[in-house]
Design an enzyme around this catalytic site. Structure first.
Site, PDB file in Angstrom:
ATOM      1  CE1 TYR A  36      -3.683  -1.794   5.531  1.00 13.29           C
ATOM      2  CE2 TYR A  36      -3.520   0.485   4.808  1.00 13.29           C
ATOM      3  CZ  TYR A  36      -3.660  -0.856   4.513  1.00 13.29           C
ATOM      4  OH  TYR A  36      -3.784  -1.250   3.208  1.00 13.29           O
ATOM      5  CB  SER A  41      -0.886   0.010   1.251  1.00  5.98           C
ATOM      6  OG  SER A  41      -1.524   1.264   1.439  1.00  5.98           O
TER       7      SER A  41
END
Length: 259
Positions: free
Chosen positions: A157, A144
Site C-alpha cells: 500500500y 495518503s
C-alpha cells in the site's frame, strides 16, 4: 480569508471515483451541495445509483455511472460522454493485506497498484482534455500519509501511495501554465465502514484493532470537507498538498490510544 468564487458554468461537472462509499460518497454529497453536478463512478452499480437518488432528493444534481477505473477501454468510453469536466476527484483505491514484504501476496500488491495508481492515471489521461477545455479544471488526487512514510506491514500500500503522490507531483510540473490545478489530499487515520475491513479480508476483529483506543479518528466527512474546501478556492489558488490527520495521530506509527 479569501471568499471562494462560485464554480464557473463550464466547470460545474465533478467526477468522483470510488463514490460507492466512504470518502468518495461523502465528497460527492459535499460537492453537490457546493453547486456541482456530480458524476458518481464505482464498480458497485447499486451503490452509486442509490447515492445519486439520495443527492437528487436533496435538490442537487447527480448522475451514476458504474465504472471500473482499471478498465482503460471502459474509462475511455466514459470520457466520451463529456465535452468539458470541471473537477476530477481520483479517490478510488484502497489497501489489501498487512503482511511483511517477505510474505506479502504479489496479487494484492498488483491489485493495489492497478487501482490506486493506474486507476488514477487512466481517469486523469482520459479526462485531462475535458478539464482543460473547461478553462478552470481541478484534478484532486486522494493519496495518503502512506505516500510519505513507511510502516511495517504496509509495503504494498505504501508503495502504491508513493507512486500516486509522484504521479500528482509530476503532472503538476508538466501542465503548469494550462488552466488545470493539481491538488493532492493526503489523509492519515480515517475510520470508514469499509477501508480496514477490506484490508483484512472482512475480519472485523482485525479491522476494529486499527482504531482501538483512538477517540476521534478522521471521518469520511472530514476528508470530504477538506477536498471540497480545496476545490472551491479561487481559480488562481492551488493547494498543492494538504496532509490531514486526527489530533491523536502524530505520524503513521505514533498514535495516542486511550486506555
Amino acid at each position: 480569508m479569501a471568499t471562494a468564487a462560485a464554480p464557473s458554468a463550464a466547470s460545474r461537472i465533478a467526477v468522483v471515483t470510488g463514490a460507492s462509499s466512504g470518502i468518495g460518497a461523502a465528497t460527492a454529497r459535499q460537492l453537490a451541495a457546493a453547486g456541482y453536478r456530480v458524476v458518481l463512478t464505482a464498480r458497485r452499480k447499486d451503490r452509486v445509483e442509490a447515492l445519486a437518488e439520495e443527492i437528487q432528493a436533496a435538490g442537487h444534481k447527480a448522475t451514476a455511472y458504474p465504472l471500473d477505473v482499471t478498465d482503460r477501454a471502459a474509462v475511455d468510453e466514459f470520457a466520451t460522454a463529456f465535452k468539458t469536466v470541471g473537477v476530477l476527484v481520483n479517490n478510488a483505491g484502497g489497501a489489501l493485506g498487512a503482511d511483511p514484504v517477505a510474505t506479502g501476496d504479489p496479487d494484492d500488491w498488483r491489485r493495489m497498484y492497478e487501482t490506486n495508481v493506474l486507476g488514477t492515471l487512466n481517469l486523469t489521461q482520459a479526462l485531462l482534455p475535458r478539464l482543460e477545455a473547461s478553462g478552470d479544471g481541478t484534478i484532486v488526487v486522494v493519496s495518503s500519509t502512506a505516500g510519505f512514510a513507511t510502516y511495517e506491514g504496509g509495503g504494498g500500500y505504501v508503495a502504491a501511495k508513493h507512486a500516486e503522490h509522484v504521479l500528482a507531483e509530476t503532472l503538476r510540473l508538466e501542465i503548469v501554465g494550462r488552466p488545470v490545478r493539481v491538488v493532492e489530499i493526503a489523509p492519515g487515520m480515517v475510520k470508514t465502514d469499509e477501508f480496514a475491513l477490506t484490508r483484512f479480508g472482512g475480519d472485523r476483529d482485525k479491522a476494529a484493532k486499527v482504531y482501538q483506543g483512538v477517540a476521534d479518528p478522521l471521518s469520511a466527512d472530514d476528508v470530504a470537507d477538506t477536498i471540497t474546501w480545496a476545490v472551491t478556492r479561487p481559480a488562481h489558488v492551488n493547494i498543492d498538498l494538504l496532509v490531514v490527520r486526527p489530533r491523536a495521530q502524530a505520524s503513521n506509527t505514533k498514535v495516542h490510544r486511550e486506555g
